[in-house]
Design an enzyme around this catalytic site. Structure first.
Site, short mmCIF file in Angstrom:
data_model
loop_
_atom_site.label_atom_id
_atom_site.label_comp_id
_atom_site.label_asym_id
_atom_site.label_seq_id
_atom_site.Cartn_x
_atom_site.Cartn_y
_atom_site.Cartn_z
N SER A 87 0.84 -1.20 0.00
CA SER A 87 0.00 0.00 0.00
C SER A 87 0.88 1.26 0.00
O SER A 87 1.64 1.49 -0.93
CB SER A 87 -0.96 -0.03 1.19
OG SER A 87 -1.91 0.99 1.11
N HIS A 198 -8.47 1.46 -1.11
CA HIS A 198 -8.32 0.35 -2.05
C HIS A 198 -9.68 -0.25 -2.42
O HIS A 198 -9.85 -1.46 -2.48
CB HIS A 198 -7.37 -0.72 -1.49
CG HIS A 198 -6.00 -0.21 -1.22
ND1 HIS A 198 -5.15 0.20 -2.22
CD2 HIS A 198 -5.34 -0.02 -0.04
CE1 HIS A 198 -4.02 0.62 -1.68
NE2 HIS A 198 -4.12 0.51 -0.37
#
Length: 310
Positions: A87, A198
């Site tokens: 991430s 996300h």
């Protein structure tokens, strides 16, 4: 082959980076450069700020990014053959691989935090950790719960076998966590995160951040970077840029990233962060490999916690 792996948001800690600043001139230069770019002393927050201050949107992501870049830069004798970031960690990985400059990376991370926060404030969303159930079972059940309740639920992170993070509407995440706990999950809890990172909830943020990313010059990295959106190694600047734009709405495919690095010949993993989050995940997946954690207090000798199983 050696891999540097960079964790994402959540690994921030009080006092992070202070020893690096005191011991390493190159780290001090990076920290002071960041202060100049941001127009404020982010180092004061990192070194002396409270946990609540570190949790503020404008501080969290820049602090994690800055710490990881500084720590990796001090590793003179330990050179990675590939890099990968989980991430937010992908931005530090891009800088260390030479795909983007430190200055561009820091500005991107700050914009990512601010733009993402704006998106989070528009809808009540959340995230939840599910451990102990197969990915296939979780996928089947979140679809069923979504259909029954009308509350959207998505995968956010595939962190390892039987270890995922879901995201979606706050109600949907709570319903799913309760169901999974009743159905035998070792852990099924909402996370203290306001937002649905996300996931398609970030589409508007993707467009805004994408415009910024498109204006940045990407270079061919000196080593391959495994990216979150497809778990594959990349060296083509256009591919890297396009994947980074997709990054904000696409789940993190960490499980496949680790599998692919192993299949491509990586035998040593070094986590560049404040704790051992990724170290533990990789060690569970491949206990026969060498998995280590870089620690700022030990960087002089690269003496680090070793998770290799004998």
């Amino acid at each position: 082959m050696k891999a540097f792996i960079f964790p994402g948001q959540g690994c921030q800690k009080e006092g992070m980076g202070h020893d690096l600043y005191e011991k390493f001139p190159e780290a001090r230069t990076i920290f002071e450069n960041a202060n100049d770019i941001l127009g404020r002393k982010i180092t004061d927050v990192m070194f002396y700020g409270t946990e609540l201050e570190l949790m503020e949107t404008k501080n969290t992501q820049p602090s994690v990014f800055l710490y990881e870049v500084a720590l990796a830069t001090t590793q003179h004798e330990l050179c990675p053959n590939v890099v990968a970031g989980h991430s937010l960690g992908e931005f530090a990985a891009l800088v260390i691989a030479g795909a983007i400059t430190f200055e561009d990376g820091l500005n991107l991370v700050l914009n990512r935090a601010i733009i993402g926060q704006k998106a989070c404030e528009k809808v009540e969303t959340g995230m939840g950790a599910i451990i102990g159930l197969s990915d296939e079972y979780v996928a089947k059940r979140i679809k069923e719960i979504w259909d029954e309740s009308g509350e959207p639920i998505y995968f956010a992170n595939y962190n390892g076998p039987g270890q995922v993070v879901i995201t979606g509407s706050r109600k949907g995440v709570r319903l799913a966590c309760k169901a999974f706990k009743d159905e035998g999950a070792k852990k099924a809890v909402p996370l203290p995160i306001g937002g649905s990172f996300h996931s398609p909830y970030m589409n508007e943020a993707k467009e805004e951040l994408g415009e910024i990313i498109r204006k940045i010059k990407f270079s061919e990295p000196s080593i391959p970077i495994y990216q979150c959106v497809d778990a594959k190694p990349h060296t083509n600047p256009d591919e890297i840029k396009n994947n980074l734009i997709k990054h904000i709405t696409h789940p993190v495919l960490w499980t496949n990233m680790v599998h692919n690095m192993i299949n491509d010949g990586v035998v040593e993993f070094y986590e560049v962060g404040t704790d051992d989050t990724l170290t533990k995940i990789v060690a569970r997946m491949y206990p026969e490999k060498t998995i280590k954690q870089l620690l700022e207090i030990d960087t002089y000798n690269n003496i680090i916690t070793n998770y290799k199983k004998n």
